[in-house]
Scaffold this active site. Structure first.
Site, mmCIF file in Angstrom:
data_model
loop_
_atom_site.group_PDB
_atom_site.id
_atom_site.type_symbol
_atom_site.label_atom_id
_atom_site.label_comp_id
_atom_site.label_asym_id
_atom_site.label_seq_id
_atom_site.Cartn_x
_atom_site.Cartn_y
_atom_site.Cartn_z
ATOM 1 N N ASN A 50 -29.003 5.247 56.641
ATOM 2 C CA ASN A 50 -30.063 6.239 56.430
ATOM 3 C C ASN A 50 -29.785 7.033 55.164
ATOM 4 O O ASN A 50 -28.628 7.283 54.797
ATOM 5 C CB ASN A 50 -30.264 7.142 57.655
ATOM 6 C CG ASN A 50 -29.020 7.899 58.095
ATOM 7 O OD1 ASN A 50 -27.901 7.447 57.910
ATOM 8 N ND2 ASN A 50 -29.224 9.065 58.675
ATOM 9 N N ILE A 51 -30.874 7.364 54.476
ATOM 10 C CA ILE A 51 -30.790 8.063 53.191
ATOM 11 C C ILE A 51 -31.753 9.244 53.245
ATOM 12 O O ILE A 51 -32.977 9.040 53.233
ATOM 13 C CB ILE A 51 -31.167 7.114 52.021
ATOM 14 C CG1 ILE A 51 -30.301 5.847 52.047
ATOM 15 C CG2 ILE A 51 -31.025 7.842 50.676
ATOM 16 C CD1 ILE A 51 -30.819 4.707 51.164
ATOM 17 N N CYS A 61 -34.752 5.613 57.227
ATOM 18 C CA CYS A 61 -33.815 5.216 58.287
ATOM 19 C C CYS A 61 -32.979 4.007 57.851
ATOM 20 O O CYS A 61 -33.395 3.230 56.974
ATOM 21 C CB CYS A 61 -34.576 4.827 59.548
ATOM 22 S SG CYS A 61 -35.320 6.207 60.425
ATOM 23 N N GLU A 63 -32.441 1.239 59.472
ATOM 24 C CA GLU A 63 -33.108 -0.032 59.778
ATOM 25 C C GLU A 63 -34.079 -0.412 58.662
ATOM 26 O O GLU A 63 -34.117 -1.547 58.197
ATOM 27 C CB GLU A 63 -33.895 0.064 61.092
ATOM 28 C CG GLU A 63 -33.057 0.330 62.315
ATOM 29 C CD GLU A 63 -32.878 1.821 62.599
ATOM 30 O OE1 GLU A 63 -32.699 2.611 61.641
ATOM 31 O OE2 GLU A 63 -32.899 2.190 63.776
ATOM 32 N N CYS A 102 -39.563 2.601 62.575
ATOM 33 C CA CYS A 102 -38.779 1.391 62.299
ATOM 34 C C CYS A 102 -39.229 0.238 63.202
ATOM 35 O O CYS A 102 -39.280 -0.918 62.770
ATOM 36 C CB CYS A 102 -37.291 1.662 62.494
ATOM 37 S SG CYS A 102 -36.622 2.704 61.183
HETATM 38 N N1 THU Z 1 -32.216 7.540 61.909
HETATM 39 C C1 THU Z 1 -31.994 6.251 61.551
HETATM 40 O O1 THU Z 1 -31.589 5.957 60.419
HETATM 41 N N2 THU Z 1 -32.210 5.283 62.468
HETATM 42 C C2 THU Z 1 -32.496 5.516 63.770
HETATM 43 O O2 THU Z 1 -32.568 4.573 64.536
HETATM 44 C C3 THU Z 1 -32.699 6.886 64.250
HETATM 45 C C4 THU Z 1 -32.710 7.938 63.211
HETATM 46 C C5 THU Z 1 -31.913 8.591 60.943
HETATM 47 C C6 THU Z 1 -33.077 9.346 60.376
HETATM 48 C C7 THU Z 1 -32.406 10.636 59.961
HETATM 49 O O3 THU Z 1 -31.804 10.451 58.683
HETATM 50 C C8 THU Z 1 -31.315 10.844 60.964
HETATM 51 O O4 THU Z 1 -31.091 9.564 61.555
HETATM 52 C C9 THU Z 1 -31.635 11.857 62.038
HETATM 53 O O5 THU Z 1 -32.851 11.567 62.652
#
Ligand code: THU
Length: 154
Positions: A50-51, A61, A63, A102
């Site tokens: 995640n960025i 996210c 994914e 996602c």
């Molecule tokens: N996030 C993801 O990257 N994937 C997930 O499956 C759930 C949430 C990230 C988004 C955000 O940067 C952080 O987690 C908190 O929600």
């Protein structure tokens, strides 16, 4: 999940790669670090983290980072994705499930019944779902084609 066709060794490798990708997470705002590892149809693996962003909404996210990386490099056939997430700087205390956005992006490229989502805490602790289970009756490219056919016939 009904049909487990993925080998345990492949599942564990995907989780290990998602854990490794999680180390690159840029999450100064939520402090929730996520990593993902996407298994391509030919067996290769593309990872993502995640960025986040100071303006919040542009954040991405793990994914979707992995999917967009893969698609941008010419890949559109995917078999499975492993997701690992939890408080930054700590080992996850539970499995992490993909957000709705996602799941919808996965729906664009993956077969709902055969694509496997591996929600993991570590290589020994995970839950398997089909995309169909995670996004029941989802709207995808086929839905749009059906809608257009109906329009053509009227
Ligand atoms: N996030 C993801 O990257 N994937 C997930 O499956 C759930 C949430 C990230 C988004 C955000 O940067 C952080 O987690 C908190 O929600």
């Amino acid at each position: 999940m009904k049909n487990q066709t993925l080998r345990d060794a492949v599942i564990r490798e995907l989780i290990r790669m998602a854990m490794k990708a999680r180390e690159q997470s840029y999450c100064p705002y939520s402090r929730f670090a996520v990593g993902a590892a996407l298994l391509l149809g030919d067996g290769r693996i593309v990872t993502g983290c995640n960025i986040e962003n100071a303006a919040y909404s542009p954040g991405n996210c793990a994914e979707r980072t992995a999917i967009f990386k893969a698609v941008s490099e010419g890949n559109r056939e995917f078999s499975a994705i492993a997701v690992v997430g939890g408080p930054a700087g700590k080992d996850p205390s539970s499995v992490c499930t993909p957000c709705g956005m996602c799941r919808q992006v996965l729906m664009e490229f993956c077969h709902p019944e055969t694509f496997t989502i591996i929600c993991a805490k570590d290589p020994e602790t995970y839950q398997l779902y089909s995309l169909e289970e995670m996004l029941p009756a989802g709207f995808g490219p086929a839905s749009l084609t059906v809608e257009m056919q109906v329009e053509d016939e009227t």
